[in-house]
Design an enzyme around this catalytic site. Structure first.
Site, PDB file in Angstrom:
ATOM      1  N   GLU A  82       0.844  -1.207   0.000  1.00 25.54           N
ATOM      2  CA  GLU A  82       0.000   0.000   0.000  1.00 25.54           C
ATOM      3  C   GLU A  82       0.872   1.247   0.000  1.00 25.54           C
ATOM      4  OE1 GLU A  82      -2.475  -0.261   3.490  1.00 25.54           O
ATOM      5  OE2 GLU A  82      -3.365  -2.153   2.852  1.00 25.54           O
TER       6      GLU A  82
ATOM      7  N   LYS B 219       2.201   4.605   1.448  1.00 21.18           N
ATOM      8  CA  LYS B 219       2.216   5.232   2.774  1.00 21.18           C
ATOM      9  C   LYS B 219       1.764   6.668   2.525  1.00 21.18           C
ATOM     10  CE  LYS B 219       4.982   5.821   6.952  1.00 21.18           C
ATOM     11  NZ  LYS B 219       4.411   7.087   7.330  1.00 21.18           N
TER      12      LYS B 219
ATOM     13  N   ARG C 199      -4.399   9.660  16.202  1.00 24.73           N
ATOM     14  CA  ARG C 199      -3.448   8.620  16.575  1.00 24.73           C
ATOM     15  C   ARG C 199      -3.235   8.590  18.084  1.00 24.73           C
ATOM     16  NH1 ARG C 199       2.207   7.687  13.574  1.00 24.73           N
ATOM     17  NH2 ARG C 199       3.353   6.693  15.247  1.00 24.73           N
TER      18      ARG C 199
ATOM     19  N   GLU D  84      -6.196   6.937   6.937  1.00 23.82           N
ATOM     20  CA  GLU D  84      -5.362   8.132   6.938  1.00 23.82           C
ATOM     21  C   GLU D  84      -6.176   9.287   6.351  1.00 23.82           C
ATOM     22  OE1 GLU D  84      -2.381   7.825   8.259  1.00 23.82           O
ATOM     23  OE2 GLU D  84      -1.052   9.336   7.389  1.00 23.82           O
TER      24      GLU D  84
HETATM   25  P1  AMP Z   1       5.137   6.350  11.045  1.00 16.04           P
HETATM   26  O1  AMP Z   1       4.290   7.497  11.498  1.00 16.04           O
HETATM   27  O2  AMP Z   1       6.337   6.738  10.258  1.00 16.04           O
HETATM   28  O3  AMP Z   1       5.409   5.344  12.167  1.00 16.04           O
HETATM   29  O4  AMP Z   1       4.269   5.528   9.990  1.00 16.04           O
HETATM   30  C1  AMP Z   1       3.089   4.925  10.314  1.00 16.04           C
HETATM   31  C2  AMP Z   1       1.940   5.815   9.929  1.00 16.04           C
HETATM   32  O5  AMP Z   1       1.777   5.836   8.509  1.00 16.04           O
HETATM   33  C3  AMP Z   1       0.607   5.293  10.404  1.00 16.04           C
HETATM   34  O6  AMP Z   1       0.351   5.639  11.751  1.00 16.04           O
HETATM   35  C4  AMP Z   1      -0.383   5.935   9.466  1.00 16.04           C
HETATM   36  O7  AMP Z   1      -0.777   7.197  10.001  1.00 16.04           O
HETATM   37  C5  AMP Z   1       0.436   6.214   8.230  1.00 16.04           C
HETATM   38  N1  AMP Z   1      -0.027   5.477   7.028  1.00 16.04           N
HETATM   39  C6  AMP Z   1      -0.112   6.017   5.788  1.00 16.04           C
HETATM   40  N2  AMP Z   1      -0.542   5.116   4.901  1.00 16.04           N
HETATM   41  C7  AMP Z   1      -0.751   3.956   5.575  1.00 16.04           C
HETATM   42  C8  AMP Z   1      -1.188   2.652   5.189  1.00 16.04           C
HETATM   43  N3  AMP Z   1      -1.491   2.356   3.920  1.00 16.04           N
HETATM   44  N4  AMP Z   1      -1.262   1.706   6.164  1.00 16.04           N
HETATM   45  C9  AMP Z   1      -0.931   1.989   7.445  1.00 16.04           C
HETATM   46  N5  AMP Z   1      -0.525   3.208   7.858  1.00 16.04           N
HETATM   47  C10 AMP Z   1      -0.416   4.192   6.938  1.00 16.04           C
END
Ligand code: AMP
Length: 564
Positions: A254, A256, A276, A305
């Site tokens: 998917e 991000k 979050r 998101e």
């Molecule tokens: P990080 O904030 O770098 O730990 O990355 C995780 C965050 O990416 C999650 O908490 C979501 O807010 C975001 N995110 C964006 N796209 C996705 C997706 N397809 N699946 C899961 N999380 C996603």
């Protein structure tokens, strides 16, 4: 009925104990003797939170209300309180010292101090509830009065922890994990253990509820409920696309998305959205509420998101989204400037049933079924074990201005609150900055004699002035911090309370997630999620990065430098 003094005594003992096992034993012994109404309160308080997130209550007490209440209760000036706070950095110590030297006033003077009411744990909690529930024009007044009452009845030790509770920072070194272990230990006789308590906590996000169930021996009966936010599942940083595919095999690939996490609870027509951090942000996000209404389910908990889409169709900077999440008034005006779009990628609960134990593929199939009328609410997903495919999707995600990829294990369950290998995120590595250390702050608790965070600056290439960009906490071991502290002890210019001004001489190499505009720092920019990579003693002040480079990195961020 348990007195608040007994709770304050526990906190003092825990604060003075350094070993985490001993801390847990102290808390467990205390919890065992409480009644069922006190148990949830003590569990929350020990970890420095006043109410469980499901109550959706915010105390709404800032420093000025706190100072005013202490001053009024102790017969001194609010300015005295804030001066003392600047000197000590600890509202608890200040409240305690002020209470110690208080002149008895009002009722207490009339009765004589000794006969003043002794506070129970429940009294204190009832006051905090009144403070949180105060609304309308006179709410500030009500808040001050209730807090003032608490400080006027409290002795110095009680005052210390009332003040710390009011700012929800207990500083006794027990977090969620500590309370979880204490609950497990206290009620092991009823069959509780660390694992069953953790599971129940992750599903309910309410330690009080968990503690009561642990005592009753009914932990297994706790489950997810609509309208009660649960911790979100998190992603671990993957090394590279080939390594992630090597780890997972065929993966659900998917984008991000570059937005902010939303957990949506649909209960008939009622929609609630949590961030979050599990704050209720429903009122700020009307278009997400509208989108969620299109889902055909009686009840559901959806994970996704929210992305702010600019006029050029590209995602706007994260701080723009934050503006939306924080906005309480004139929401529609801001929504017109910063419109949000929803991308759903998971389904946690559907029509009365928890789906957390189903594999991702089954959760996704159900999500697709309930979003059949509005498929553009779904995040794209491609099932593939090909590195080439994944790299293509990655390039398209970056070209569209998003962050990268998340590769998910198709057979994985939904693990609330966990950052594990079942979700691997792939992002471009950011360039680092070499910045000058110009200040530092003493740590807290065990680290009180170590410098734990550092103020950073870049150079203004024209004036040669140093311009600050924010703080970095190092994430280093105590040993390494002690070395750094010693190195900086030679360079201290002046000490102001917890903060030090440092002679600019040392360069830190710092990584970060994003550069943002910020009025709070003299450079005009701030680093989001800065991490120290190395102390660059091979570099001198002249080698520090310039504001020009910061601006150019800011502009180069995924091609959206003009959107903020
Ligand atoms: P990080 O904030 O770098 O730990 O990355 C995780 C965050 O990416 C999650 O908490 C979501 O807010 C975001 N995110 C964006 N796209 C996705 C997706 N397809 N699946 C899961 N999380 C996603």
């Amino acid at each position: 009925m348990t007195s608040f003094l007994a709770f304050a005594n526990l906190c003092q003992k825990v604060e003075a104990t350094s070993g985490s096992l001993e801390k847990i034993e102290l808390v467990a012994a205390f919890l065992k003797d409480l009644d069922e109404a006190e148990l949830p309160v003590a569990c929350s308080y020990v970890m420095g939170s006043l109410f469980p997130p499901s109550l959706d209550l915010d105390l709404g007490v800032g420093p000025s209300i706190l100072y005013e209440a202490i001053a009024k209760a102790c017969g001194c000036q609010a300015a005295q309180v804030s001066d003392m706070l600047r000197a000590t950095g600890d509202p608890g110590m200040v409240a305690s010292a002020m209470v110690e030297r208080r002149r008895p006033i009002g009722f207490a003077a009339f009765l004589g101090e000794k006969e003043a009411v002794s506070l129970s744990l429940k009294d204190v909690h009832d006051r905090f509830l009144s403070i949180a529930r105060a609304s309308g024009k006179r709410s500030q007044d009500t808040k001050v009065k209730n807090l003032q009452f608490l400080f006027s009845q409290a002795g110095p030790l009680e005052a210390r922890y009332i003040a710390r509770l009011a700012i929800e920072d207990m500083r006794i070194g027990v977090g969620e994990g500590g309370v979880r272990d204490a609950v497990a230990l206290a009620f092991s006789g009823s069959g509780a253990n660390a694992e069953s308590v953790e599971r129940a906590y992750n599903l309910t996000n309410d330690m009080g509820l968990v503690a009561v169930a642990a005592r009753r021996g009914t932990l297994g009966e706790l489950s997810i409920m609509v309208n009660r936010p649960i911790k979100v599942m998190l992603a671990q940083l993957g090394e590279s696309i080939p390594a992630a595919i090597g780890e997972i095999g065929t993966a659900a690939v998917e984008w991000k998305y570059d937005g902010a996490r939303v957990q949506i609870h649909k209960d008939g027509d009622a929609i609630r959205i949590f961030s979050r951090r599990l704050e209720n942000v429903t009122a700020s996000l009307p278009e997400i509420v509208k989108a969620a209404r299109q889902i055909s389910a009686k009840s559901a908990i959806l994970d996704g998101e929210a992305v702010a889409i600019g006029k050029d169709g590209r995602p706007m900077a994260f701080q723009e989204i934050l503006k939306r999440f924080r906005r309480k008034y004139n929401v529609q005006t801001l929504a017109a400037k910063i419109p949000l779009r929803l991308f759903l990628f998971d389904l946690i609960y559907l029509d009365g049933k928890s789906l957390v134990d189903l594999p991702l593929t089954e959760r996704r199939a159900l999500l697709e079924r309930i979003a059949i009328a509005s498929p553009d609410l779904l995040a794209d997903q491609v099932m593939s074990g090909s590195v080439e495919d994944a790299e293509g999707i990655y390039r398209r995600a970056l070209d569209a201005g998003h962050e990268g990829l998340i590769l998910k294990n198709p057979s994985s369950v939904y693990a609330p609150g966990k950052r594990g290998k079942n979700w691997l995120k792939i992002k471009p590595v950011m360039e680092t900055l070499d910045l000058v250390v110009i200040g530092a702050k003493w740590g807290e608790g065990r680290r009180a004699s170590l410098l734990g965070s550092y103020r950073l600056a870049c150079r203004d290439q024209t004036t040669e002035r140093l311009l600050d960009l924010g703080w970095v906490a190092t994430g280093l071991t105590d040993e390494a911090l002690a070395e750094l502290t010693e190195m900086f002890s030679e360079l201290i210019i002046v000490e102001k309370g917890m903060e030090l001004e440092i002679k600019p001489a040392v360069i830190f190499e710092v990584a970060y997630e994003e550069i943002q505009h910020s009025p709070n720092y003299s450079s005009g920019y701030a680093l989001r999620f800065p991490r120290m990579v190395a102390v660059r003693d091979d570099k001198s002040l002249d080698d520090a990065d310039t504001l020009e480079r910061v601006v150019s990195l800011y502009k180069g961020q995924r091609g959206r430098g003009n959107s903020a």
